[in-house]
Design a protein around this motif. Structure first.
Motif, mmCIF file in Angstrom:
data_model
loop_
_atom_site.group_PDB
_atom_site.id
_atom_site.type_symbol
_atom_site.label_atom_id
_atom_site.label_comp_id
_atom_site.label_asym_id
_atom_site.label_seq_id
_atom_site.Cartn_x
_atom_site.Cartn_y
_atom_site.Cartn_z
ATOM 1 N N GLY A 1 20.560 -23.276 -8.606
ATOM 2 C CA GLY A 1 19.736 -22.925 -7.454
ATOM 3 C C GLY A 1 18.547 -22.075 -7.860
ATOM 4 O O GLY A 1 18.598 -21.355 -8.865
ATOM 5 N N VAL A 2 17.470 -22.198 -7.077
ATOM 6 C CA VAL A 2 16.295 -21.329 -7.216
ATOM 7 C C VAL A 2 15.894 -20.926 -5.810
ATOM 8 O O VAL A 2 15.767 -21.779 -4.929
ATOM 9 N N VAL A 3 15.719 -19.618 -5.612
ATOM 10 C CA VAL A 3 15.253 -19.159 -4.305
ATOM 11 C C VAL A 3 13.999 -18.299 -4.480
ATOM 12 O O VAL A 3 13.906 -17.506 -5.416
ATOM 13 N N LEU A 4 13.029 -18.522 -3.603
ATOM 14 C CA LEU A 4 11.788 -17.749 -3.606
ATOM 15 C C LEU A 4 11.563 -17.190 -2.213
ATOM 16 O O LEU A 4 11.680 -17.932 -1.224
ATOM 17 N N ASP A 5 11.234 -15.913 -2.159
ATOM 18 C CA ASP A 5 10.938 -15.221 -0.894
ATOM 19 C C ASP A 5 9.535 -14.658 -1.103
ATOM 20 O O ASP A 5 9.356 -13.554 -1.583
ATOM 21 N N ILE A 6 8.563 -15.487 -0.771
ATOM 22 C CA ILE A 6 7.179 -15.257 -1.187
ATOM 23 C C ILE A 6 6.582 -14.003 -0.524
ATOM 24 O O ILE A 6 6.897 -13.706 0.620
ATOM 25 N N GLY A 7 5.696 -13.347 -1.248
ATOM 26 C CA GLY A 7 4.945 -12.256 -0.616
ATOM 27 C C GLY A 7 5.274 -10.884 -1.162
ATOM 28 O O GLY A 7 5.782 -10.760 -2.270
ATOM 29 N N VAL A 8 4.958 -9.876 -0.364
ATOM 30 C CA VAL A 8 5.180 -8.497 -0.799
ATOM 31 C C VAL A 8 6.407 -7.918 -0.108
ATOM 32 O O VAL A 8 6.816 -8.392 0.943
ATOM 33 N N SER A 9 6.946 -6.883 -0.727
ATOM 34 C CA SER A 9 8.111 -6.231 -0.138
ATOM 35 C C SER A 9 7.653 -5.060 0.727
ATOM 36 O O SER A 9 6.522 -4.578 0.609
ATOM 37 N N SER A 10 8.546 -4.584 1.563
ATOM 38 C CA SER A 10 8.228 -3.405 2.398
ATOM 39 C C SER A 10 7.927 -2.192 1.521
ATOM 40 O O SER A 10 7.083 -1.373 1.863
ATOM 41 N N MET A 11 8.605 -2.116 0.368
ATOM 42 C CA MET A 11 8.350 -0.954 -0.512
ATOM 43 C C MET A 11 6.896 -0.992 -1.004
ATOM 44 O O MET A 11 6.232 0.036 -1.067
ATOM 45 N N GLN A 12 6.448 -2.185 -1.365
ATOM 46 C CA GLN A 12 5.070 -2.297 -1.868
ATOM 47 C C GLN A 12 4.070 -1.929 -0.778
ATOM 48 O O GLN A 12 3.107 -1.201 -1.012
ATOM 49 N N ILE A 13 4.296 -2.425 0.430
ATOM 50 C CA ILE A 13 3.370 -2.138 1.536
ATOM 51 C C ILE A 13 3.379 -0.659 1.903
ATOM 52 O O ILE A 13 2.346 -0.065 2.179
ATOM 53 N N ASP A 14 4.557 -0.072 1.887
ATOM 54 C CA ASP A 14 4.682 1.310 2.356
ATOM 55 C C ASP A 14 4.159 2.336 1.362
ATOM 56 O O ASP A 14 3.916 3.483 1.733
ATOM 57 N N GLU A 15 4.017 1.934 0.124
ATOM 58 C CA GLU A 15 3.563 2.859 -0.910
ATOM 59 C C GLU A 15 2.024 2.876 -0.905
ATOM 60 O O GLU A 15 1.388 1.941 -1.391
ATOM 61 N N ALA A 16 1.436 3.947 -0.351
ATOM 62 C CA ALA A 16 -0.022 3.996 -0.192
ATOM 63 C C ALA A 16 -0.749 3.770 -1.514
ATOM 64 O O ALA A 16 -1.807 3.138 -1.561
ATOM 65 N N GLU A 17 -0.172 4.248 -2.594
ATOM 66 C CA GLU A 17 -0.803 4.153 -3.921
ATOM 67 C C GLU A 17 -1.021 2.706 -4.372
ATOM 68 O O GLU A 17 -1.830 2.437 -5.242
ATOM 69 N N ARG A 18 -0.242 1.765 -3.785
ATOM 70 C CA ARG A 18 -0.360 0.376 -4.195
ATOM 71 C C ARG A 18 -1.551 -0.321 -3.524
ATOM 72 O O ARG A 18 -1.952 -1.410 -3.919
ATOM 73 N N GLY A 19 -2.047 0.286 -2.451
ATOM 74 C CA GLY A 19 -3.275 -0.207 -1.823
ATOM 75 C C GLY A 19 -3.153 -1.520 -1.083
ATOM 76 O O GLY A 19 -4.143 -2.241 -0.928
ATOM 77 N N PHE A 20 -1.968 -1.858 -0.583
ATOM 78 C CA PHE A 20 -1.821 -3.116 0.160
ATOM 79 C C PHE A 20 -2.165 -2.956 1.639
ATOM 80 O O PHE A 20 -2.445 -3.928 2.316
ATOM 81 N N SER A 21 -2.074 -1.744 2.147
ATOM 82 C CA SER A 21 -2.128 -1.564 3.599
ATOM 83 C C SER A 21 -3.347 -0.766 4.043
ATOM 84 O O SER A 21 -3.644 0.285 3.492
ATOM 85 N N PHE A 22 -4.014 -1.284 5.085
ATOM 86 C CA PHE A 22 -5.132 -0.516 5.631
ATOM 87 C C PHE A 22 -4.628 0.564 6.580
ATOM 88 O O PHE A 22 -5.389 1.365 7.091
#
Ligand SMILES: C[S@@+](CC[C@H](N)C(=O)[O-])C[C@H]1O[C@@H](n2cnc3c(N)ncnc32)[C@H](O)[C@@H]1O
Length: 341
Positions: free
Chosen positions: A105-126
């Motif tokens: 099996g192969v599973v993909l859950d595309i996109g960013v995680s909540s941790m990435q979005i919530d971490e201001a330093e990563r710059g994903f969120s306005f």
């Protein structure tokens, strides 16, 4: 637009939320892991899917391009007693790490995680002020590089195609004028400018910067190219009977997955008027006739689930087809090379 509105879910008060796995029950139903099997989780994130697959008794080889996700997963690797291998790599590099026709099996859950979005330093969120970065892998060309250096015509294409932004031209021209005075460094700086120059209509529900941020993130991480390459790689890596399960959050991603399965599990071509052309045999059969979406209950507790779509197929014993990128609708936006990416 069926866009991933990740940023809409981040207006939570307080500290970062742990990522809640989307469509977990449905993923497990399609993937059907059993003891003795080996499953690749291409998007480890917080390990939500991986934990459930291990729980079902299968071994997991998990990938994530984000070094933070890999570091946070070390304890899970330790606790797994050898059942979990965690690899810091892009999922498109799958065949550098597993044998052809070896996976169940192969599973993909595309996109960013909540941790990435919530971490201001990563710059994903306005919604959070931070450096204008957005690189999941923390290397290469950043979102700031794009807005400070790309030609306005390239930015217009990126915002228009990847963000389906109606005011792409106007926003690009405003960015070009602004960056000559002050280069862009932060998420708020860019979001503020977009807010200033975007005409708003009463029916507009999302923040005016949502689509541009979505476009920059998709572009900087080459998310659509990654997905397309990985579908072909998974076809080769799965053994007959192996399952490929993809959860996507954006119409551009879903279109790629849908087209891949149409090609690989397609019905006979030809028509009343044309002779049957030699029909290639199907390398996948579909699992489920329709894409699976989240129910009201899941959407109520996890807003990220609202735009999720799951498609899945089961590998046949027909050899993998040619990895012909032209059959998949991946926009050609090759401006990164000019930026040194
Ligand atoms: C939506 S999260 C996955 C969440 C996971 N299913 C869970 O239940 O915790 C997506 C993760 O995939 C990773 N990712 C995205 N694109 C990737 C790629 N091309 N290669 C490897 N990892 C990728 C991101 O860094 C992120 O950690």
């Amino acid at each position: 637009m069926a866009a991933d509105m990740d940023d809409g879910e981040t207006d939570v008060q307080g500290g970062p939320v742990r990522h809640i796995p989307v469509l977990l029950r449905e993923v497990l139903a399609a993937l059907g892991p059993v003891p003795g099997e080996t499953i690749v989780d291409g998007t480890f994130g917080a390990g939500g899917y991986t934990a459930a697959i291990l729980e079902a008794g299968a071994d997991v080889v998990a990938f994530d391009r984000d070094p933070d996700a890999i570091a946070a997963g070390a304890a899970m690797v330790e606790a797994s007693g050898g059942s979990l291998k965690l690899i810091h790599a892009r999922f498109s590099e799958l065949l550098d790490h597993v044998e052809e026709a070896s996976l169940d099996g192969v599973v993909l859950d595309i996109g960013v995680s909540s941790m990435q979005i919530d971490e201001a330093e990563r710059g994903f969120s306005f919604m959070r002020d931070g450096p204008l970065d957005m690189r999941m892998g923390q290397t290469g060309v950043s979102a700031a590089d794009v807005v400070n250096r790309a030609k306005p015509s390239d930015m217009t294409r990126i915002f228009g195609i990847l963000g389906e932004e109606r005011h792409a031209g106007r926003i690009s021209r405003a960015i070009e004028a602004e960056r000559q005075k002050t280069p862009f460094e932060t998420t708020r700086q860019l979001a503020g400018l977009i807010e200033k120059v975007s005409p708003r209509r009463p029916q507009d529900k999302i923040h005016p910067a949502t689509r541009v941020f979505q476009a920059l993130r998709t572009y900087v991480n080459d998310e659509l190219g990654e997905l397309a390459r990985t579908l072909f790689a998974a076809e080769r890596a799965l053994k007959p009977g192996g399952r490929l399960v993809v959860v996507s959050f954006h119409s551009l991603e879903d279109r790629i997955v849908k087209r891949f399965f149409q090609d690989r599990a397609g019905k006979a071509s030809g028509s009343r008027h044309l002779p049957m052309v030699a029909e290639r045999q199907s390398s996948f059969t579909m699992i489920g006739r329709q894409p699976v979406t989240a129910g009201d209950e899941e959407c109520a507790t996890n807003p990220r689930a609202r735009s999720a779509k799951l498609r899945a197929g089961r590998r046949t014993d027909v050899p993998a087809g040619k990895a012909d990128a032209d059959i998949l609708p991946v926009p050609n936006l090759a401006a990164l090379a000019a930026l040194g990416g």
